[in-house]
Design an enzyme around this catalytic site. Structure first.
Site, PDB file in Angstrom:
ATOM      1  N   GLU A 113       0.823  -1.202   0.000  1.00  0.00           N
ATOM      2  CA  GLU A 113       0.000   0.000   0.000  1.00  0.00           C
ATOM      3  C   GLU A 113       0.865   1.264   0.000  1.00  0.00           C
ATOM      4  O   GLU A 113       0.613   2.204  -0.759  1.00  0.00           O
ATOM      5  CB  GLU A 113      -0.925   0.022   1.224  1.00  0.00           C
ATOM      6  CG  GLU A 113      -1.862  -1.167   1.309  1.00  0.00           C
ATOM      7  CD  GLU A 113      -1.317  -2.309   2.133  1.00  0.00           C
ATOM      8  OE1 GLU A 113      -2.093  -2.894   2.904  1.00  0.00           O
ATOM      9  OE2 GLU A 113      -0.104  -2.614   2.015  1.00  0.00           O
ATOM     10  N   ASP A 172      22.618 -37.889  -6.224  1.00  0.00           N
ATOM     11  CA  ASP A 172      22.408 -36.943  -7.323  1.00  0.00           C
ATOM     12  C   ASP A 172      23.360 -35.758  -7.343  1.00  0.00           C
ATOM     13  O   ASP A 172      23.399 -35.023  -8.333  1.00  0.00           O
ATOM     14  CB  ASP A 172      20.975 -36.409  -7.275  1.00  0.00           C
ATOM     15  CG  ASP A 172      19.939 -37.506  -7.421  1.00  0.00           C
ATOM     16  OD1 ASP A 172      20.281 -38.576  -7.952  1.00  0.00           O
ATOM     17  OD2 ASP A 172      18.779 -37.290  -7.008  1.00  0.00           O
ATOM     18  N   CYS A 214       0.207   0.605   7.431  1.00  0.00           N
ATOM     19  CA  CYS A 214      -0.349   0.949   6.122  1.00  0.00           C
ATOM     20  C   CYS A 214      -1.691   1.657   6.264  1.00  0.00           C
ATOM     21  O   CYS A 214      -2.098   2.411   5.372  1.00  0.00           O
ATOM     22  CB  CYS A 214      -0.500  -0.304   5.259  1.00  0.00           C
ATOM     23  SG  CYS A 214       1.091  -0.974   4.734  1.00  0.00           S
TER      24      CYS A 214
END
Length: 333
Positions: A56, A213, A91
């Protein structure tokens, strides 16, 4: 009834906020659209990262710079404006110091200590406040706002991040790629997986995956947030991973080891992550399933003709996965 211009404003606010999902933690991703009295969009803004202006305030500052501040009539926000002072001022104060006469709110603040405070402060000051969920034509957009907020709401109510399991299976149900390959999914599925990695704050894996991996867990295939450093939780002992892998991982992640998966919730609670992604092998996945320590389970299954099938199981009424473009291809199970 929600006007069409407000509906479009919510769409714009959600889309702008989604751009920053994965870098706002511990703050939520929030979007704000400012309209003039005729319903024309003046500004669309979103919170970028913790310590910077909330959506805002940023929208109103941008309106000032663009010379349209005096035309602001309606503010459309995906989350109830804050009414407390944190790193920035409330805000609600910014909105009350603006010409805004109407505020539309997508979701209430999930923080049980402040919920409703922002809307109440605005209403008390004479601002016309509307809740999206109370509009007869607002259900779909309200669900999208809740999906955007879901990781933050999980942190506020359960004290841990939202946990998404990503599991890739071949046509036979195996998680093991063919010899010499690291994956068997399509390029489109890889991009989806990396977009999900970009949106999350933390990766959960296991020592078995690390050894098998040698994963980097970096975001490729899509552009990552600039200078983004995430958390990496490895289920198992540090002695069970190669030293060189750990050294490399620590250049990109804050690495945590969790020898006892029963203690994983407590470890996750100590991080600031809002959304965690699980990329691990069968043992870790089985342990998470046994503990019910997951929120949604994304399965990417390779089909016989080479295409991939997406399916999602979720334990909640909504999921942040619903905001991905790929959601349209996901079958709920």
């Amino acid at each position: 009834m929600m006007p069409n211009c407000v509906a479009q404003a919510f769409e714009a606010a959600i889309a702008e906020a989604w751009r920053f999902v994965g870098q706002t933690a511990p703050n939520p991703a929030v979007g704000c659209t400012l309209l003039d009295e005729a319903g024309e969009v003046l500004i669309v803004a979103a919170h970028h990262r913790a310590g910077q202006l909330h959506a805002e305030r940023l929208a109103l500052e941008q309106a000032k710079r663009a010379g349209v501040f005096s035309r602001v009539h309606t503010a459309v926000v995906t989350l109830e404006p804050c009414n407390h002072t944190g790193r920035t001022r409330p805000c609600t104060e910014a909105l009350l110091e603006s010409p805004a006469q109407t505020v539309w709110i997508g979701c209430p603040d999930p923080n049980p200590h402040v919920a409703g405070g922002g809307a109440a402060a605005l209403t008390k000051a004479g601002v016309s406040v509307h809740w999206l969920a109370e509009s007869p034509n607002g259900a779909d957009l309200a669900a999208r706002c809740r999906a955007l907020l879901a990781p933050f709401a999980m942190r506020m109510t359960q004290g841990r991040p939202w946990i998404t399991v990503k599991q890739a299976l071949d046509e036979h149900g195996s998680m093991v790629p063919p010899a010499g390959q690291t994956t068997f999914t399509t390029p489109e599925s890889l991009r989806f997986a990396h977009a999900l990695r970009r949106a999350t704050d933390l990766v959960i894996t296991g020592t078995g995956t690390v050894v098998a991996d040698n994963p980097s867990f970096t975001v490729r295939h899509v552009q990552d947030h600039a200078e983004r450093r995430r958390d990496l939780v490895v289920c198992g002992h540090s002695a069970h991973v190669p030293t060189h892998w750990l050294e490399q991982a620590r250049t990109r992640f804050d690495v945590h080891f969790c020898p006892d998966i029963q203690k994983l919730p407590a470890l996750l609670a100590e991080t600031s992550a809002l959304w965690a992604m699980v990329e691990a092998g069968p043992r870790v996945l089985a342990a998470l399933r046994e503990q019910n320590l997951w929120d949604d389970w994304l399965t990417i299954r390779q089909e016989a003709h080479g295409a991939d099938h997406f399916s999602v199981t979720t334990r909640h009424a909504t999921t942040p996965l619903a905001l991905f473009p790929e959601w349209a291809r996901c079958a709920e199970e």
